[in-house]
Design an enzyme around this catalytic site. Structure first.
Site, PDB file in Angstrom:
ATOM      1  N   ARG A   1       0.825  -1.226   0.000  1.00  0.00           N
ATOM      2  CA  ARG A   1       0.000   0.000   0.000  1.00  0.00           C
ATOM      3  C   ARG A   1       0.854   1.269   0.000  1.00  0.00           C
ATOM      4  O   ARG A   1       0.530   2.263   0.637  1.00  0.00           O
ATOM      5  CB  ARG A   1      -0.969  -0.010   1.190  1.00  0.00           C
ATOM      6  CG  ARG A   1      -2.135  -0.964   0.998  1.00  0.00           C
ATOM      7  CD  ARG A   1      -3.118  -0.886   2.148  1.00  0.00           C
ATOM      8  NE  ARG A   1      -2.509  -1.323   3.401  1.00  0.00           N
ATOM      9  CZ  ARG A   1      -2.989  -1.090   4.609  1.00  0.00           C
ATOM     10  NH1 ARG A   1      -4.099  -0.393   4.734  1.00  0.00           N
ATOM     11  NH2 ARG A   1      -2.385  -1.537   5.684  1.00  0.00           N
ATOM     12  N   GLU A   2       1.967   1.241  -0.742  1.00  0.00           N
ATOM     13  CA  GLU A   2       2.855   2.394  -0.770  1.00  0.00           C
ATOM     14  C   GLU A   2       2.141   3.655  -1.246  1.00  0.00           C
ATOM     15  O   GLU A   2       2.407   4.755  -0.752  1.00  0.00           O
ATOM     16  CB  GLU A   2       4.053   2.122  -1.703  1.00  0.00           C
ATOM     17  CG  GLU A   2       5.035   1.079  -1.205  1.00  0.00           C
ATOM     18  CD  GLU A   2       4.648  -0.340  -1.624  1.00  0.00           C
ATOM     19  OE1 GLU A   2       3.462  -0.606  -1.912  1.00  0.00           O
ATOM     20  OE2 GLU A   2       5.545  -1.201  -1.651  1.00  0.00           O
ATOM     21  N   LEU A   3       1.245   3.475  -2.226  1.00  0.00           N
ATOM     22  CA  LEU A   3       0.571   4.662  -2.770  1.00  0.00           C
ATOM     23  C   LEU A   3      -0.300   5.321  -1.701  1.00  0.00           C
ATOM     24  O   LEU A   3      -0.318   6.530  -1.550  1.00  0.00           O
ATOM     25  CB  LEU A   3      -0.269   4.282  -3.995  1.00  0.00           C
ATOM     26  CG  LEU A   3      -1.013   5.457  -4.643  1.00  0.00           C
ATOM     27  CD1 LEU A   3      -0.041   6.540  -5.116  1.00  0.00           C
ATOM     28  CD2 LEU A   3      -1.870   4.988  -5.822  1.00  0.00           C
ATOM     29  N   LYS A   4      -1.006   4.485  -0.958  1.00  0.00           N
ATOM     30  CA  LYS A   4      -1.862   5.018   0.115  1.00  0.00           C
ATOM     31  C   LYS A   4      -1.038   5.884   1.072  1.00  0.00           C
ATOM     32  O   LYS A   4      -1.421   7.007   1.405  1.00  0.00           O
ATOM     33  CB  LYS A   4      -2.503   3.849   0.864  1.00  0.00           C
ATOM     34  CG  LYS A   4      -3.249   4.232   2.115  1.00  0.00           C
ATOM     35  CD  LYS A   4      -3.545   2.981   2.948  1.00  0.00           C
ATOM     36  CE  LYS A   4      -4.251   3.324   4.246  1.00  0.00           C
ATOM     37  NZ  LYS A   4      -5.633   3.755   4.036  1.00  0.00           N
TER      38      LYS A   4
ATOM     39  N   LYS B   1     -20.051   3.782  -7.377  1.00  0.00           N
ATOM     40  CA  LYS B   1     -19.440   2.486  -7.670  1.00  0.00           C
ATOM     41  C   LYS B   1     -19.183   2.251  -9.157  1.00  0.00           C
ATOM     42  O   LYS B   1     -20.011   2.594  -9.994  1.00  0.00           O
ATOM     43  CB  LYS B   1     -20.347   1.363  -7.148  1.00  0.00           C
ATOM     44  CG  LYS B   1     -20.090   1.002  -5.708  1.00  0.00           C
ATOM     45  CD  LYS B   1     -21.243   0.220  -5.120  1.00  0.00           C
ATOM     46  CE  LYS B   1     -21.537  -1.035  -5.873  1.00  0.00           C
ATOM     47  NZ  LYS B   1     -20.555  -2.117  -5.629  1.00  0.00           N
TER      48      LYS B   1
ATOM     49  N   SER C   1     -22.746   0.538  16.009  1.00  0.00           N
ATOM     50  CA  SER C   1     -21.416   0.795  16.543  1.00  0.00           C
ATOM     51  C   SER C   1     -21.349   2.141  17.255  1.00  0.00           C
ATOM     52  O   SER C   1     -22.026   3.100  16.874  1.00  0.00           O
ATOM     53  CB  SER C   1     -20.380   0.747  15.420  1.00  0.00           C
ATOM     54  OG  SER C   1     -20.702   1.651  14.408  1.00  0.00           O
TER      55      SER C   1
ATOM     56  N   HIS D   1     -21.688  10.860   8.721  1.00  0.00           N
ATOM     57  CA  HIS D   1     -20.400  11.098   8.055  1.00  0.00           C
ATOM     58  C   HIS D   1     -19.861  12.480   8.366  1.00  0.00           C
ATOM     59  O   HIS D   1     -18.702  12.776   8.130  1.00  0.00           O
ATOM     60  CB  HIS D   1     -20.540  10.912   6.543  1.00  0.00           C
ATOM     61  CG  HIS D   1     -20.983   9.532   6.195  1.00  0.00           C
ATOM     62  ND1 HIS D   1     -22.296   9.217   5.950  1.00  0.00           N
ATOM     63  CD2 HIS D   1     -20.295   8.372   6.109  1.00  0.00           C
ATOM     64  CE1 HIS D   1     -22.391   7.919   5.711  1.00  0.00           C
ATOM     65  NE2 HIS D   1     -21.190   7.389   5.799  1.00  0.00           N
TER      66      HIS D   1
HETATM   67  N1  GLN Z   1     -24.025  -2.175  12.606  1.00  0.00           N
HETATM   68  C1  GLN Z   1     -23.025  -1.554  11.798  1.00  0.00           C
HETATM   69  C2  GLN Z   1     -22.497  -0.312  12.490  1.00  0.00           C
HETATM   70  O1  GLN Z   1     -23.232   0.286  13.212  1.00  0.00           O
HETATM   71  C3  GLN Z   1     -23.605  -1.148  10.485  1.00  0.00           C
HETATM   72  C4  GLN Z   1     -22.560  -0.550   9.591  1.00  0.00           C
HETATM   73  C5  GLN Z   1     -23.041  -0.356   8.194  1.00  0.00           C
HETATM   74  O2  GLN Z   1     -24.216  -0.354   7.948  1.00  0.00           O
HETATM   75  N2  GLN Z   1     -22.135  -0.139   7.278  1.00  0.00           N
HETATM   76  O3  GLN Z   1     -21.352   0.067  12.294  1.00  0.00           O
END
Ligand code: GLN
Ligand code: ZN
Length: 763
Positions: free
Chosen positions: A16-19, A121, A442, A703
């Protein structure tokens, strides 16, 4: 003589040198010069790896993305970056990621907050490209510098260079018009720039150019078919030979069109489009080259060289010099070098081939075709032994799993009662308020969590210490959620590095590489686990953790699992049985886990299917077949529980219009989805379909580090309630919170809970 060539080599580097070079530059730790130099070195090394080929790709290297490269080559930069200062590489990164390098931008006091280009994608792969932006006024102008520089580099090293570019139709088809105009209308302005580019490459000494037109494997309407003909007629006079490359699927009804383009050669994916080969040979004019992509560029398995030669030799007889052979597509989609793997199980390792090994297979095939099999007897025998060992291995075939699969009964897919009855039973004992609040699973993966995990993997921390550390994290998550007043809690997934790897590591039938990285976008790489054998679950995978979490609270604790379709779609899968079979095996394993959780007293279970949509085939005509088995697998996994147990599912996207029927057929009691960025308009699909079960439309975008405002979330939920009856709505974020900090999560969720209270009060 059949020629061997390659369509593209992975650019990230075996380590992964580029990364690391990209990220150092973005952090302002290195100069633009150092980054470019890292590129030169990688290209050089990669060309060396390919020197045995008759033609080697040039221009497949990229500092971020090949579509973005093409936009720069065609002078199609978003207007918002045109006047910005710095090296052109800085503008390139601004389009890719919103800024060039942190420090440089900050020092210059400029350019912060340039909107990054949209990413999406690349066909049915997990690679993401930057969508070209166009509008009715777009003008193109050639900047061939990247290609010319790389071509000169290659020539200086004595490489038999074949420049690789994206073709004009694929470029336009994947563009997005900002003003609703039709990108195809830009073709008359675009073609002269392509003509200029081809002449420039010819002048620089290139004899062949590979021009990628993968949209030929998708359904094309008459305008686009016509555009293919007119475009390539217009480019016909360029003094260079064109190899039009298609990949990832079958040409089908476009076969005639592709075979009759006025170009010097055509590349076909002879793995996914094997059925095209004979018809295309029949249609192809006598002077044209046919390149067959016979080595699978999408998986990590060795090729059965003998079987392939049996098929290929008569074709080679027939085509003579006109036959070329290659991988099916660019090797961008496979890891670089199996030679780096020191910890892989030695038996399994003999079954695998990464990019470097795939090119060696190609070389052997070329020699066998050109000089006879005797010239490569040893290599062919070794290949055959590996194949025989895989076929005979008891680690691949597990009779108990086969038996269980044969016993699958449609009844496994069904809940005992209809949704309405279940919902009433669940309400009676879960006792939730209206607008119940929950999260997607999470909580922040803190530096401490990651450190303990690293130490545990390195063996410097023992299992008990690790377990204790994870339990403390779980306890902390529970405390935080209770303090926030959430209704359905989660354990926070502290013990999971990745939602697929975590399960793969505990299932029989999976192997893991150390360096099997594949580029997903920019510097981001993923290391898909390798599904090599029949899947079974030797023991419960999550019950300890979730049971512990449940023991800490009286609120319902939601058990958290990854669904079979998502595990499948994010793995390298077997090539010796259909995907649907592997998926069913996964479904049975997850079903056992679901039942064990239920047995342990967990009454809400979420089965994430984040990647369900990703698995859709390229052609719409094949969608239903995929959706049918994917939904059946989810149902097998989920539906063994009693009416009282509430099944959730989660999907990280929001385009449901075209698959809503299948989503409804999954019959999860609750589905949580991403919607906040669309102002809830994406619930329209559910409204029109009269989707019957509960929905949690994400009320804020995880995000972003921004803390969502209570009033704003209330507003969003009111919009949701205009579409979906309020009694079936849940309140939750868009997705999991693992990439956020607790300092962001706490106020965000506190506002979210306040929004729920406001809504309840005014109901
Ligand atoms: N349960 C996962 C989380 O909360 C769901 C992640 C996902 O949908 N990409 O991280
Ligand atoms: Zn998600």
């Amino acid at each position: 003589m059949a020629w061997t060539h390659n369509l593209g080599f992975p650019r990230i580097g075996a380590r992964r040198e580029l990364k690391f070079a990209q990220e150092a530059y973005w952090k302002g730790q290195t100069s633009c010069y150092e980054l470019k130099n890292a590129g030169v070195k990688l290209r050089q090394r990669h060309w060396q790896e390919q020197q045995q080929l008759d033609l080697v790709p040039v221009g497949d290297f990229s500092f971020y993305d090949q579509m973005l490269d093409m936009s720069f080559t065609l002078g199609n930069l978003p207007r918002r970056v045109l006047a910005l200062p710095g090296d052109s590489l800085d503008n390139y990164f601004r389009v890719a990621r919103g800024r060039s390098s942190q420090d440089a931008e900050e020092q210059a006091g400029c350019c912060d907050g340039v909107a990054a280009g949209e990413m999406t994608k690349w066909f049915d792969t997990n690679y993401h490209y930057i969508v070209p932006e166009v509008d009715a006024d777009t003008r193109f102008s050639l900047d061939a510098s990247r290609l010319l520089d790389q071509l000169a580099e290659a020539h200086a090293l004595g490489v038999n260079a074949k420049p690789v570019i994206i073709g004009p139709l694929t470029y336009l088809a994947l563009s997005k018009a900002q003003d609703g105009s039709n990108p195809l209308d830009l073709l008359p302005r675009l073609l002269p720039v392509y003509a200029q580019l081809l002449s420039t490459l010819a002048k620089a000494g290139a004899q062949w150019v590979q021009i990628d037109e993968p949209i030929l494997v998708s359904e094309l309407d008459a305008d686009w078919q016509h555009a293919f003909n007119t475009s390539y007629h217009e480019l016909k006079s360029c003094p260079i030979k064109l190899l039009v490359a298609t990949y990832f699927g079958q040409l089908k009804e476009n076969a005639y069109l592709a075979a009759n383009l006025p170009v010097a050669g055509l590349h076909l994916d002879a793995i996914n489009g094997k059925d095209d080969v004979l018809p295309v040979i029949g249609m192809l004019a006598e002077h044209k080259v046919l390149s067959l992509g016979v080595i699978n560029g999408r998986n990590i398995w060795k090729t059965d060289l003998i079987g392939l030669l049996d098929w290929l030799e008569p074709l080679a007889q027939r085509l003579g010099e006109r036959l070329w052979i290659a991988p099916s597509c660019s090797l961008l989609h496979v890891p670089v070098d199996l030679g780096s793997e020191t910890k892989l199980d030695p038996e399994i390792k003999t079954w695998l081939a990464f990019a470097v090994q795939k090119l060696e297979e190609l070389r052997v095939l070329g020699v066998a075709l050109n000089q006879g099999r005797e010239a490569v007897t040893d290599a062919l025998q070794a290949n055959q032994r590996a194949f025989a060992s895989r076929r005979a291995s008891t680690r691949v075939t597990n009779p108990a799993v086969r038996e269980a699969l044969a016993q699958i009964d449609p009844r496994l897919e069904h809940r005992h009662s209809t949704y309405a009855k279940r919902a009433a039973r669940q309400a009676a004992h879960l006792n939730l308020p209206s607008y119940p609040t929950t999260t997607i699973g999470s909580f922040p993966q803190t530096a401490e969590i990651r450190q303990v995990r690293r130490q545990f993997k390195a063996g410097t921390v023992d299992a008990d210490t690790y377990k204790q550390a994870m339990r403390e994290e779980i306890a902390r998550s529970v405390r935080e959620q209770e303090a926030l007043g959430l209704d359905v809690l989660v354990h926070g997934e502290a013990e999971r590095n990745d939602m697929v790897e975590y399960f793969g590591e505990q299932l029989e039938g999976y192997a893991f590489s150390q360096f099997g990285w594949v580029q997903s976008y920019g510097s981001r790489c993923v290391k898909p686990p390798i599904l090599f054998g029949d899947i079974s679950r030797p023991q419960a995978m999550t019950v300890d953790w979730i049971g512990y979490a449940q023991s800490l609270t009286n609120k319902p604790m939601k058990g958290m699992l990854t669904g079979p379709v998502t595990i499948l779609n994010w793995s390298f899968v077997r090539d010796d049985q259909p995907r649907s079979e592997s998926c069913k095996q996964l479904a049975l394993a997850i079903r056992q886990e679901v039942l064990d959780l239920e047995q342990a007293g967990v009454r809400v279970i979420q089965i994430d299917e984040a990647a369900l949509r990703e698995g859709l085939p390229l052609r719409r005509t094949q969608w239903q077949d995929y959706l049918d088995w994917a939904v059946a697998c989810f149902r097998i996994a989920a539906n063994g529980v009693s009416d009282e147990t509430q099944i959730h599912t989660h999907m990280c996207y929001s385009e449901f219009n075209d698959i809503i029927q299948s989503i409804a057929a999954m019959d999860a009691d609750v589905i949580t989805i991403e919607t906040s960025r669309s102002n809830m308009e994406l619930l329209d699909a559910f409204e029109h379909f009269e989707y019957p079960n509960d929905i949690g439309p994400g009320v804020y975008d995880i995000h972003s580090p921004n803390i969502p405002d209570t009033g704003w979330m209330v507003e969003l939920m009111r919009k949701a309630a205009e579409r979906i009856p309020a009694e079936r709505l849940w309140i939750n974020p868009d997705c999991g919170l693992k990439t956020r900090q607790w300092d962001e999560v706490r106020p965000a969720l506190s506002n979210m809970v306040a929004a729920a209270k406001t809504l309840r009060a005014s109901a």
